[in-house]
Scaffold this active site. Sequence first.
Site, mmCIF file in Angstrom:
data_model
loop_
_atom_site.group_PDB
_atom_site.id
_atom_site.type_symbol
_atom_site.label_atom_id
_atom_site.label_comp_id
_atom_site.label_asym_id
_atom_site.label_seq_id
_atom_site.Cartn_x
_atom_site.Cartn_y
_atom_site.Cartn_z
ATOM 1 N N LYS A 1 0.922 -1.038 -0.062
ATOM 2 C CA LYS A 1 -0.017 0.056 0.155
ATOM 3 C C LYS A 1 0.811 1.094 -0.193
ATOM 4 O O LYS A 1 0.449 2.270 -0.663
ATOM 5 C CB LYS A 1 -0.933 0.036 1.159
HETATM 6 C C1 LIG Z 1 -4.306 -4.544 -0.353
HETATM 7 C C2 LIG Z 1 -3.365 -5.754 -0.309
HETATM 8 C C3 LIG Z 1 -3.427 -6.733 -1.437
HETATM 9 C C4 LIG Z 1 -4.728 -6.561 -2.340
HETATM 10 O O1 LIG Z 1 -4.525 -5.543 -3.221
HETATM 11 P P1 LIG Z 1 -5.729 -5.116 -4.197
HETATM 12 O O2 LIG Z 1 -5.011 -4.047 -4.884
HETATM 13 O O3 LIG Z 1 -6.629 -4.840 -3.006
HETATM 14 O O4 LIG Z 1 -6.156 -6.168 -4.963
HETATM 15 C C5 LIG Z 1 -2.664 -8.037 -1.364
HETATM 16 N N1 LIG Z 1 -1.596 -8.076 -0.318
HETATM 17 C C6 LIG Z 1 -1.545 -7.378 0.508
HETATM 18 C C7 LIG Z 1 -0.501 -7.356 1.630
HETATM 19 C C8 LIG Z 1 -2.209 -6.011 0.664
HETATM 20 O O5 LIG Z 1 -2.228 -5.153 1.661
#
Ligand SMILES: *Cc1c(COP(=O)(O)O)cnc(C)c1O
Length: 493
Positions: free
Chosen positions: A113
């Site tokens: 993120k």
């Molecule tokens: C948010 C997240 C995801 C999923 O990503 P999206 O963009 O919502 O598909 C996968 N792995 C981790 C560790 C995340 O924080």
Amino acid sequence: MRYISTRNKQISFSSCEAIKQGISTDGGLFWPEEFPKVSFEELTQLSAKDYRARAKFVLSKFLTDFSEDEIDHCVESAYTSEKFGSDDIAPLHKLNDNAYVLELWHGPTCAFKDMALQILPHFLTTAMHKTGEDKQAVILVATSGDTGKAALEGFCDVENTNVIVFFPSEGVSEVQRKQMVSQGGKNTFVTAVSGNFDDCQTGVKKIFADQKLQKELMDGGYVFSSANSINWGRLVPQVVYYFSAYCDLLSAGEITVGEPVNFVVPTGNFGDILAGYVAKMMGLPVHQLICASNKNNILTDFINTGVYDVNRTFFTTMSPSMDILVSSNLERLLFALSGNDDKRISSYMKELSEKGVYSIDEALLQLLQSQFAAGYTDESQTLKTIEKYYKEYGYVVDPHTAVALNVYEQNTSEYKTIVLSTASPYKFPASVCKGISPKTDTADEWKLFETVRELSGISAPASLADLKEKAVRFGGVCKVPEMADQIREFLKI
Ligand SMILES: *Cc1c(COP(=O)(O)O)cnc(C)c1O
């Protein structure tokens, strides 16, 4: 470049407006009206450059109403070696001649993120400044763990912004909780909400619709905004690392320019993998995008059958950031694949909200399957995969990455494949240790840091290493009906 709504393409905005608004007033999501193209020659040139230069190149193609100086400022403020541990912002780890892991967790909160939430605040303040907005933005976040901390870190002490995070009292890991409640900064606010993630999210949605509170906020000089992946400003920075990974393979001599590669993406809200599709539409040589799910395998079923059906059991898994039934960004993909058919998308979304199910026709399904493959990994396979990659490669992965590695094995092909790794193993030490040695006592997550260090040979990131001792700044728990009052108290309105 203009951005149109997926539910009414007559609605069109500049990138500044699209980022400031977050979501279109008709409930649709903003999507670029056209896609800039990148040539093989440009890819070759980019491969000699660093991540920041690659980011400036890609972002300037989409944020056409930002000046070059503004984009430089956003990129230079976000992707520093100080915040990402080195100038290698998104390093590629070679497993073997066919598989590479793209590590997206070297940012300040150790989850992918950060790749978007480190730069979004700078986009937002630039956009507010350019559109003459005189109020301060209040970013409301309901989080199941990773987004909350990444938003707090990204917005911390950024001028004219405030961030308020609500996390569920049940459901986040101890490491995740401590990361949030010990947050520093003058403009950051955090509280637990008694209940689960759904209670928390429902509460935040109610607040967004609360006219009385909005008015009080306006009078106090504030305006609400959102930082989740429905915002185009969070999606576009993610396009960069698809280009960057390809360029790293080029510069290492692992591929020749034009050679197609696959990407496997551990998927929740479909934002990350959609950014890969955007890169492909721009001309990045991508053979297949492979959507990896955990036991909540609604996307696997959808990509294989064309039926999206949320009437099913919701599972809580060891890869919580992928525990999701309604993947918002799928709406954008269907809009693009259908040739910007806003009427059709509106009717799918109406069926989804009324009946919890919709199905696409055969032609659209074929288009979808020509670009995407899908698979899922259950809980026991996730643990086995963590163990396997440790034993075979001495490589320690978190459960989200393990889901993707397992789906990679179900889809090996002649093309080289890049598997996206979305969290540091230190963020989920209990599952990591359980996978590698099932007998480990996982009651105290903090004690497991030492085990993860011994296994991986990599020290805990500084931000996590001293977390246990950090003072709690936000010890409160509120009930859902008290959330609005909590905001008044935080902002002193
Ligand atoms: C948010 C997240 C995801 C999923 O990503 P999206 O963009 O919502 O598909 C996968 N792995 C981790 C560790 C995340 O924080």
